[in-house]
Scaffold this active site. Structure first.
Site, mmCIF file in Angstrom:
data_model
loop_
_atom_site.group_PDB
_atom_site.id
_atom_site.type_symbol
_atom_site.label_atom_id
_atom_site.label_comp_id
_atom_site.label_asym_id
_atom_site.label_seq_id
_atom_site.Cartn_x
_atom_site.Cartn_y
_atom_site.Cartn_z
ATOM 1 N N GLY A 1 -8.237 25.970 20.921
ATOM 2 C CA GLY A 1 -7.481 27.144 21.357
ATOM 3 C C GLY A 1 -6.833 27.815 20.162
ATOM 4 N N GLY A 2 -5.890 28.702 20.432
ATOM 5 C CA GLY A 2 -5.229 29.388 19.335
ATOM 6 C C GLY A 2 -4.466 30.607 19.805
ATOM 7 N N SER B 1 -8.611 26.042 26.110
ATOM 8 C CA SER B 1 -7.631 27.132 26.058
ATOM 9 C C SER B 1 -8.309 28.468 25.749
ATOM 10 C CB SER B 1 -6.554 26.792 25.023
ATOM 11 O OG SER B 1 -5.435 27.621 25.178
ATOM 12 N N ALA C 1 -8.633 23.720 30.390
ATOM 13 C CA ALA C 1 -7.262 23.530 29.895
ATOM 14 C C ALA C 1 -6.747 24.815 29.269
ATOM 15 C CB ALA C 1 -7.205 22.372 28.908
ATOM 16 N N PRO D 1 -1.611 29.016 29.238
ATOM 17 C CA PRO D 1 -0.947 29.524 28.026
ATOM 18 C C PRO D 1 0.332 28.738 27.716
ATOM 19 C CG PRO D 1 -1.476 31.315 29.551
ATOM 20 C CD PRO D 1 -1.653 30.033 30.301
ATOM 21 N N ILE D 2 0.588 28.520 26.426
ATOM 22 C CA ILE D 2 1.832 27.914 25.950
ATOM 23 C C ILE D 2 2.349 28.768 24.798
ATOM 24 C CG2 ILE D 2 1.253 25.561 26.665
ATOM 25 C CD1 ILE D 2 0.335 25.001 23.818
ATOM 26 N N LYS E 1 4.682 36.151 34.226
ATOM 27 C CA LYS E 1 3.968 37.324 33.702
ATOM 28 C C LYS E 1 2.742 36.904 32.890
ATOM 29 C CE LYS E 1 6.422 40.638 31.918
ATOM 30 N NZ LYS E 1 7.432 41.364 31.104
#
Length: 299
Positions: A60-61, A93, A115, A118-119, A133
């Protein structure tokens, strides 16, 4: 001579029309990956390639870089095949969205996808109204891509809301991807004859079986920038840059701490996607001319 060789290595492969261009990405989704994919698709379009195979392995990124990659795939004038590779790799991600954006999606056995919740940049969960949101926006994005490409939109939503993840075999069964292939040769065989629609409305039939294959790998500069774009290195550059400028204020005239600080800060801002790659270069050039001017008045 070194600069000439470096820029020569940064160009695309010289191949006959109809060849398959292979891009290989591993690591975080960041401005360097986005720039590499953009360059690779540009080269494929210039050479009238039959297709682009993007071999993807990412945890992810950055959302901003992911969005730019998705836009580039959607507007590509050549079909883009995302191939989650090698075995043991994953499209987690942001990689899930990129896979969903492709014209054809495939995986090699023993890979995973999903997976996609968002984080924030520190790796912590997003809380409160902001989480709602971001989650709703991400769900709308992946469902839109799924409907565009005819993939499983409900599972895509689960990957965002619940962090769902599946292996290659289950992804094929659920309609997340179209193919599972052991290697590139098998992939080019199974996708041969597939009809895809490009953004301009053209229907293109893939002719990949037995096609020439050109590997457009990352250049030396892109590999160097990949190291800088690592979040740990980026935050270290941010700290060192601030420290360098602080030392320059305490000891004016030392020059080196201030110059080092400015270069470190600009590099960190690029790595963290605060400023685009090209504007980071423009800023460095402007600072160089400012220093040239100051040198005439302050030795």
């Amino acid at each position: 001579l070194f600069a000439g060789l470096t820029f020569a290595c940064a160009g695309g492969p010289d191949t006959p029309p109809g060849a398959v261009h292979v891009l290989t990405t591993d690591g975080d989704v960041n401005p360097v990956m986005e720039r590499y994919i953009d360059r690779g698709i540009d080269a494929a379009e210039d050479e009238e390639a039959g297709a682009v195979v993007l071999r993807l392995d990412t945890p992810g990124g950055l959302v901003s870089s992911m969005d730019d990659i998705i836009k580039r795939i959607l507007e590509a004038d050549v079909p883009v095949i995302v191939y989650v590779w090698p075995s043991g790799g994953h499209a987690a991600s942001a990689g899930t969205y990129i896979t969903y954006a492709s014209h054809v999606a495939a995986m090699t056995p023993a890979t995973q996808i999903g997976a996609a919740t968002p984080i924030n940049s520190s790796g912590d969960d997003i809380e409160g109204d902001l989480r709602n949101k971001v989650i709703n926006d991400s769900v709308a994005k992946i469902r839109g891509l799924a409907e565009l490409r005819g993939r499983n939109a409900d599972w895509g939503e689960d990957a965002v809301r619940k962090g769902a993840a599946v292996d290659a075999a289950e992804a094929l069964e659920l309609g997340v991807v179209e193919h599972v292939a052991d290697d590139l040769e098998e992939l080019l065989g199974v996708v041969d004859g597939t009809e895809v629609e490009l953004q301009d409305g053209r229907q293109v039939v893939l002719s990949t079986a037995g096609a020439n294959v050109a590997y457009n790998n990352r250049s030396f500069i892109e590999r160097f920038l990949e190291i800088i774009a690592d979040p740990n290195i980026a935050f270290l550059l941010l700290s060192l840059g601030s420290l360098g400028i602080f030392i320059e204020f305490l000891h004016p005239g030392a020059i080196f701490p201030g110059v080092f600080g400015v270069i470190s800060l600009l590099t960190a801002f690029f790595a963290l996607s605060v400023i685009p790659f090209n504007w980071a270069g423009v800023a460095l050039i402007m600072i160089a001319f400012i220093l040239f001017g100051l040198e005439m008045f302050y030795t």
